[in-house]
Design an enzyme around this catalytic site. Structure first.
Site, PDB file in Angstrom:
ATOM      1  N   TYR A  75      27.485   5.045   8.182  1.00  0.00           N
ATOM      2  CA  TYR A  75      28.027   5.582   6.927  1.00  0.00           C
ATOM      3  C   TYR A  75      29.270   6.468   7.100  1.00  0.00           C
ATOM      4  O   TYR A  75      29.719   7.071   6.120  1.00  0.00           O
ATOM      5  CB  TYR A  75      26.927   6.403   6.219  1.00  0.00           C
ATOM      6  CG  TYR A  75      25.874   5.578   5.498  1.00  0.00           C
ATOM      7  CD1 TYR A  75      25.209   4.534   6.137  1.00  0.00           C
ATOM      8  CD2 TYR A  75      25.508   5.879   4.185  1.00  0.00           C
ATOM      9  CE1 TYR A  75      24.218   3.803   5.478  1.00  0.00           C
ATOM     10  CE2 TYR A  75      24.529   5.142   3.517  1.00  0.00           C
ATOM     11  CZ  TYR A  75      23.886   4.116   4.178  1.00  0.00           C
ATOM     12  OH  TYR A  75      22.907   3.397   3.528  1.00  0.00           O
ATOM     13  N   HIS A  89      17.559   6.342  -0.098  1.00  0.00           N
ATOM     14  CA  HIS A  89      17.247   5.066   0.582  1.00  0.00           C
ATOM     15  C   HIS A  89      15.729   4.894   0.618  1.00  0.00           C
ATOM     16  O   HIS A  89      14.997   5.889   0.636  1.00  0.00           O
ATOM     17  CB  HIS A  89      17.792   5.101   2.022  1.00  0.00           C
ATOM     18  CG  HIS A  89      17.912   3.757   2.664  1.00  0.00           C
ATOM     19  ND1 HIS A  89      16.831   3.064   3.150  1.00  0.00           N
ATOM     20  CD2 HIS A  89      19.002   2.967   2.906  1.00  0.00           C
ATOM     21  CE1 HIS A  89      17.238   1.904   3.663  1.00  0.00           C
ATOM     22  NE2 HIS A  89      18.557   1.819   3.521  1.00  0.00           N
ATOM     23  N   GLY A  90      15.269   3.656   0.682  1.00  0.00           N
ATOM     24  CA  GLY A  90      13.841   3.396   0.883  1.00  0.00           C
ATOM     25  C   GLY A  90      13.406   3.977   2.222  1.00  0.00           C
ATOM     26  O   GLY A  90      14.187   3.955   3.184  1.00  0.00           O
ATOM     27  N   ASP A  91      12.168   4.468   2.291  1.00  0.00           N
ATOM     28  CA  ASP A  91      11.758   5.155   3.529  1.00  0.00           C
ATOM     29  C   ASP A  91      11.483   4.201   4.691  1.00  0.00           C
ATOM     30  O   ASP A  91      11.106   4.637   5.779  1.00  0.00           O
ATOM     31  CB  ASP A  91      10.561   6.084   3.270  1.00  0.00           C
ATOM     32  CG  ASP A  91       9.338   5.326   2.794  1.00  0.00           C
ATOM     33  OD1 ASP A  91       9.380   4.074   2.728  1.00  0.00           O
ATOM     34  OD2 ASP A  91       8.325   6.000   2.491  1.00  0.00           O
ATOM     35  N   THR A 122       9.471  -0.134  -1.649  1.00  0.00           N
ATOM     36  CA  THR A 122       8.671  -1.048  -2.482  1.00  0.00           C
ATOM     37  C   THR A 122       8.520  -2.382  -1.752  1.00  0.00           C
ATOM     38  O   THR A 122       9.515  -3.079  -1.526  1.00  0.00           O
ATOM     39  CB  THR A 122       9.405  -1.312  -3.824  1.00  0.00           C
ATOM     40  OG1 THR A 122       9.841  -0.067  -4.348  1.00  0.00           O
ATOM     41  CG2 THR A 122       8.527  -2.037  -4.813  1.00  0.00           C
ATOM     42  N   ASP A 204      17.439 -33.230  33.589  1.00  0.00           N
ATOM     43  CA  ASP A 204      18.450 -33.225  32.515  1.00  0.00           C
ATOM     44  C   ASP A 204      19.382 -34.428  32.696  1.00  0.00           C
ATOM     45  O   ASP A 204      20.545 -34.284  33.062  1.00  0.00           O
ATOM     46  CB  ASP A 204      19.214 -31.883  32.621  1.00  0.00           C
ATOM     47  CG  ASP A 204      20.291 -31.723  31.571  1.00  0.00           C
ATOM     48  OD1 ASP A 204      20.234 -32.427  30.543  1.00  0.00           O
ATOM     49  OD2 ASP A 204      21.202 -30.884  31.787  1.00  0.00           O
TER      50      ASP A 204
HETATM   51  C1  SPV Z   1      22.880 -27.404  28.625  1.00  0.00           C
HETATM   52  O1  SPV Z   1      22.500 -26.276  28.324  1.00  0.00           O
HETATM   53  O2  SPV Z   1      22.121 -28.373  28.707  1.00  0.00           O
HETATM   54  C2  SPV Z   1      24.305 -27.643  28.894  1.00  0.00           C
HETATM   55  C3  SPV Z   1      25.138 -26.552  29.397  1.00  0.00           C
HETATM   56  O3  SPV Z   1      24.748 -28.763  28.719  1.00  0.00           O
HETATM   57  S1  SPV Z   1      25.154 -26.701  31.124  1.00  0.00           S
HETATM   58  O4  SPV Z   1      23.797 -26.705  31.595  1.00  0.00           O
HETATM   59  O5  SPV Z   1      25.912 -25.581  31.652  1.00  0.00           O
HETATM   60  O6  SPV Z   1      25.799 -27.967  31.461  1.00  0.00           O
HETATM   61 MG    MG Z   2      23.293 -30.237  28.490  1.00  0.00          MG
END
Ligand code: SPV
Ligand code: MG
Length: 431
Positions: A75, A89-91, A122, A204
């Site tokens: 503020y 203000h609300g508590d 409230t 992956d």
């Molecule tokens: C993921 O998170 O799957 C990515 C980013 O593609 S990396 O793992 O850095 O490639």
């Molecule tokens: Mg990825």
């Protein structure tokens, strides 16, 4: 007349707000501040009404002397301008992160003899219902999908955290911190291919199929309202990619990031240790253009990820590709690097920004993690993705617990590190 100030950070005026105004009137003229969108989204939910409409909403209230704009959660600015005798203000601000705001107001008022009035907050069934309705609205596809673009316009940098389940979604949704007088929360969520695969015990390599990836998105969407950026790996065949775009858009996902690789995709952080093939500029541009052609709204973003630095193809190649992908219709560029030093990423951003001031830049500082959000923003980055830190912090903690239970033949030794049972059973709210 004495001046009584209160700040509203809401899209709906309900009985709680009217109660505050009625109480305030007993002490003097009522001044109401309306928090700007930029300030509101740092610690509250995203507004369902824009700032102008929220201002009009408050201006329409009876018994208000004046309506002011408050552009900081703290503020200092507003109090030095208005010098109110009272802040009401609300508590509910006596506990949790909001206590820092109350402390700030108390300190500012005490400098000249002003006072705080806390009124009972409230939170009855009616107010709860309004609250739930607002959350529900924010989670709807048409509201959620466009929010990433709104955040890029409002935030110096959009902070995005990895999610791979309802539980990690809740962490992304609810974690708010107050630090040095600033509030912060994550703006968006990244459905990482690495973490989504890892959570399923799979590599992956685009092995976890789209149906399963969509199931993860659905689990996250069920319990959150924040926008989602989907890691689309290579996007697959162009003939398949167009269907992925349509599905994600319909679900309310805000963006897909696809990387310019072909064949068996491996995680970028392997770099050149494994065989990885970069796509040709022409072919990847065709994929981007095909995706842009089928999307039905202006909200959805297709972001092109450039692997040139990961694959040691050089800065020029990265820049050439960036320009070509933007020309093909990409709504953003993700540039990746596996160097510890952020220099190459920052150089890319500076060079890209020389000719393109608009196209959003996305970075994933997993390796170059010393770089700060402020530095990235200075170099023109719009979105930062913390792509795997939740998974990487959870795994060692769980593994250590498993080891210790085996070692001690009981669970008592690990208990001090665990979330209390009372907290885990009440973590998920029931409707
Ligand atoms: C993921 O998170 O799957 C990515 C980013 O593609 S990396 O793992 O850095 O490639
Ligand atoms: Mg990825």
């Amino acid at each position: 007349m004495k001046k009584v100030y209160t700040c509203f950070c809401t899209d709906v005026i309900h009985e709680g707000h009217l109660n505050i105004i009625n109480e305030a009137k007993k002490y003097g003229d009522v001044y109401i501040g309306v928090l700007t969108d930029e300030a509101m989204i740092k610690f509250s939910r995203f507004p369902t009404l824009n700032f102008h409409d929220r201002l009009e909403l408050v201006k329409g209230l009876d018994g208000v002397k004046d309506v002011l704009v408050q552009d900081e959660i703290m503020y200092d600015g507003i109090i030095s301008k208005l010098k109110p005798d009272y802040v009401i203000h609300g508590d509910n601000w006596k506990v949790g992160p909001m206590k820092a705001v109350r402390d700030n107001v108390e300190r500012l008022l005490s400098a000249y003899g002003g006072q705080i009035i806390d009124v009972p907050y409230t939170y009855n069934d009616n107010v709860k219902r309004i609250d739930a309705q607002l959350n529900e609205k924010l989670s709807m596809p048409e509201y959620r999908r466009k929010r990433l673009k709104q955040l890029i316009a409002l935030r110096p940098i959009v902070k995005t955290i990895e999610v791979h389940s309802g539980l990690t979604g809740l962490i992304a949704e609810k974690t708010i911190v107050e630090h040095d007088g600033e509030f912060d929360q994550f703006d968006a969520m990244w459905v990482s291919s690495l973490c989504d695969s890892t959570a399923k015990g799979k590599p992956d390599i685009e092995l976890v199929d789209m149906t399963s990836r969509f199931r993860t998105i659905d689990d996250v969407m069920e319990v959150t309202t924040k926008p989602i950026i989907f890691d689309g790996d290579t996007g697959g065949l162009t003939e398949h990619f167009v269907y992925t775009v349509r599905s994600l858009e319909r679900m309310g996902v805000s963006a897909i990031i696809i990387e310019d690789k072909t064949g068996l995709k491996k995680n970028s952080l392997f770099g050149t240790e494994v065989e990885q093939t970069q796509d040709s500029i022409e072919h990847f541009c065709e994929k981007i253009a095909a995706g842009k052609k089928v999307q039905l709204t202006d909200d959805f973003m297709i972001i092109a990820r450039i692997e040139s630095l990961i694959l040691d193809r050089g800065m020029d190649d990265a820049l050439t590709r960036a320009a070509a992908y933007v020309k093909a219709g990409a709504d953003g560029i993700m540039i990746h690097s596996r160097k510890k030093d952020p220099k190459e990423i920052l150089t890319f951003c500076d060079l890209f920004r020389k000719t393109d001031k608009e196209t959003p830049i996305v970075v994933v500082p997993s390796s170059f993690n010393s770089v700060t959000e402020a530095e990235l923003a200075e170099h023109g980055v719009n979105i930062v993705i913390y792509a795997n830190q939740l998974t990487r912090s959870a795994f060692p903690a769980m593994e250590q617990t498993a080891k210790d239970i085996l070692k001690y033949h009981r669970a008592q030794e690990v208990d001090s590190r665990l979330m209390p049972i009372k907290d885990i059973i009440s973590l998920i709210e029931e409707l």
